[in-house]
Design an enzyme around this catalytic site. Structure first.
Site, PDB file in Angstrom:
ATOM      1  N   ARG A 187       0.656  -1.069  -0.151  1.00  0.00           N
ATOM      2  CA  ARG A 187      -0.058   0.411   0.351  1.00  0.00           C
ATOM      3  C   ARG A 187       0.473   1.633   0.123  1.00  0.00           C
ATOM      4  NH1 ARG A 187      -2.359  -0.028   4.459  1.00  0.00           N
ATOM      5  NH2 ARG A 187      -1.547  -2.126   5.161  1.00  0.00           N
ATOM      6  N   THR A 188       1.952   1.465   1.101  1.00  0.00           N
ATOM      7  CA  THR A 188       2.517   2.444   0.908  1.00  0.00           C
ATOM      8  C   THR A 188       3.343   2.503  -0.124  1.00  0.00           C
ATOM      9  OG1 THR A 188       3.180   2.025   3.115  1.00  0.00           O
ATOM     10  CG2 THR A 188       4.994   3.391   1.941  1.00  0.00           C
ATOM     11  N   LYS A 228      24.858  -8.602  -4.232  1.00  0.00           N
ATOM     12  CA  LYS A 228      25.574  -7.989  -4.085  1.00  0.00           C
ATOM     13  C   LYS A 228      26.966  -7.796  -3.002  1.00  0.00           C
ATOM     14  CE  LYS A 228      26.195  -7.528  -9.189  1.00  0.00           C
ATOM     15  NZ  LYS A 228      26.394  -7.181 -10.709  1.00  0.00           N
ATOM     16  N   ARG A 233      12.213   2.465   1.993  1.00  0.00           N
ATOM     17  CA  ARG A 233      12.060   1.737   2.285  1.00  0.00           C
ATOM     18  C   ARG A 233      12.455   0.338   2.693  1.00  0.00           C
ATOM     19  NH1 ARG A 233       6.236   0.936   5.064  1.00  0.00           N
ATOM     20  NH2 ARG A 233       5.968  -1.038   5.723  1.00  0.00           N
ATOM     21  N   HIS A 253       7.838   6.264  10.402  1.00  0.00           N
ATOM     22  CA  HIS A 253       6.799   5.863   8.627  1.00  0.00           C
ATOM     23  C   HIS A 253       5.926   7.979   8.816  1.00  0.00           C
ATOM     24  CE1 HIS A 253       4.496   3.948   5.538  1.00  0.00           C
ATOM     25  NE2 HIS A 253       4.012   3.755   6.097  1.00  0.00           N
TER      26      HIS A 253
END
Lengths: 310, 151
Positions: free
Chosen positions: A55-56, A85, A106, A134
């Site tokens: 959703r974000t 890597k 995020r 957030h």
């Protein structure tokens, strides 16, 4: 219009002043009602999701595309060569920020966004860093409260559910403490609001109280902010006993104020009965939709010195 | 002779005096003093004018760095550092609790990004009542000073 957010990193809700929060909210309101806006035209924004958050991510990417911007990026750290890597986050951000006009990050580790801001040549927007911050969730919560109450000052806000681990309630309480609101807390004792948040509220002379049941909070609440009590924090029998006490159903909605609205950061499981959805008090789906407008506002302000009306 | 402290004088080095009783052992551990080769003289529970008792540490041929002084300030803010040359005190300064501590302690939060990236740790220092808390710049979590210092 003077814009103090231009080219600023957005890392933590506590970095933002009351005036900056108000600017974002009024901009979100304008954008929600604007027919068309191209505030992000010719802007490339990197959407770097080192862990999934559907959703974000979708609301950020919708916001960018609705304002005429272009998105580059990835939706999971394991799908990129960065993770495979073993490149450091700081090196990754140095490179990505040379491609884009802003970077949304995020990340599962706490402090990742703050660290990224120290290595980025363009603004970093925190899309959630572990259990830490957030800020755009808090912005959409504030916008939703403003939208349904027409003010942010002098409101009674009840927080219900998991107040210990829920970063959304911590950040929202911190932000609303700038607006002379009163708080009521309703949670299992094992999931009570942490002491460091209570200490911050005390420092700011915020009036708050702990409550025992819905009957104590509903008649005076302007907003009831529900969160989920997670099953895995209790054994099965204990959970059944506890959850029943923190499930909001239509039966609990006796004698509420006419302006009262129920919010929830979603996803919900069973803490709000679906029968509540059809009442005039349910506002959580509108709140989720507001995520797009709050993020449109934030990105517009960060990437434009002044906004041209759409 | 009966009134003299039985702690040997040093020619050159540092004397940490007026350490609150009981903190001396923590300072020895925290500053890794006993792991080095320098000669150390310590006194625990010595009589003191300011406190009932105090601890005292003398370290020969060593001057304390600014970082070490910061660590010292956290555990013994009332202590004094005396710089000794040729048996004489040539400089003397009191401890000051810093506003921030950079690059000394690791963040105790195992999920903090500062543990896995090439950055220096950074804590802002906050005193509330009699406790000192350190707040990590990255993960924004606050910890009691003993937790951060691992003592």
């Amino acid at each position: 219009m003077s814009n103090p957010l231009f080219q600023q990193h957005i890392i933590s809700i506590s970095d933002l002043t009351r005036a900056q929060l108000e600017l974002i909210i009024t901009t979100a309101e304008q954008l929600k009602h604007a027919a068309k806006h191209d505030a992000l035209k010719n802007k490339v924004i990197a959407s770097c999701f080192f862990e999934p958050s559907t959703r974000t991510r979708l609301s950020f990417e919708t916001a960018i595309q609705r304002l005429g911007g272009t998105v580059i990026g990835f939706d999971s750290g394991t799908n990129t060569s960065l993770g495979k890597k073993g490149e450091t986050l700081s090196d990754s951000i140095r490179i990505i920020s040379s491609y884009a006009d802003a970077v949304i990050i995020r990340h599962p580790k706490e402090g990742a966004a703050r660290l990224a801001s120290e290595f980025s040549s363009v603004p970093i927007i925190n899309g959630g860093d572990g259990s830490n911050q957030h800020p755009t969730q808090t912005l959409l919560d504030l916008f939703s409260i403003y939208e349904c109450q027409q003010r942010l000052d002098n409101l009674n806000i009840a927080f219900v559910g998991d107040l210990k681990y829920g970063r959304t309630v911590h950040s929202l309480a911190q932000a609303l403490s700038l607006f002379n609101c009163q708080f009521q807390f309703l949670s299992p004792s094992a999931l009570a609001m942490p002491d460091y948040i209570l200490a911050e509220l005390n420092e700011r002379h915020v009036n708050f109280q702990t409550c025992n049941n819905f009957e104590e909070i509903i008649p005076q609440a302007d907003i009831i902010y529900m969160t989920r009590v997670q099953k895995e924090r209790f054994d099965e029998t204990e959970y059944q006993h506890i959850a029943a006490k923190y499930i909001l159903g239509k039966a609990q909605l006796t004698n509420p104020k006419s302006n009262m609205k129920i919010l929830h950061p979603l996803p919900r499981v069973d803490e709000i009965d679906v029968a509540v959805d059809e009442t005039r008090y349910a506002y959580y789906f509108e709140q989720a939709k507001n995520g797009v407008y709050a993020r449109e506002a934030l990105l517009s302000l960060v990437l434009n010195q002044s906004l041209v009306k759409g | 002779m009966a009134n003299k402290l039985m702690v040997e004088a040093i020619r050159t080095g540092t004397v940490i005096d007026h350490i609150p009783s009981g903190q001396g052992i923590k300072i020895l551990k925290q500053l890794h003093l006993i792991e080095g080769k320098q000669k150390i003289t310590v006194g625990f529970n010595l009589p003191s004018k300011n406190f009932s008792f105090k601890d005292l540490i003398k370290v020969e041929n060593r001057l304390f760095s600014e970082h070490e002084a910061y660590q010292l300030a956290l555990f013994a803010p009332s202590a004094t550092i005396n710089v000794i040359e040729d048996y004489k005190v040539i400089d003397k300064f009191k401890m000051v609790i810093p506003d921030a501590i950079e690059g000394i302690f690791s963040c105790p939060n195992s999920n903090c990004i500062s543990l896995t990236e090439p950055v220096k740790s950074y804590f802002s220092v906050k005193q509330t009542n009699n406790a000192i808390f350190l707040k990590c710049k990255y993960c924004e979590k606050s910890f009691n000073k003993e937790i951060v210092a691992g003592v």
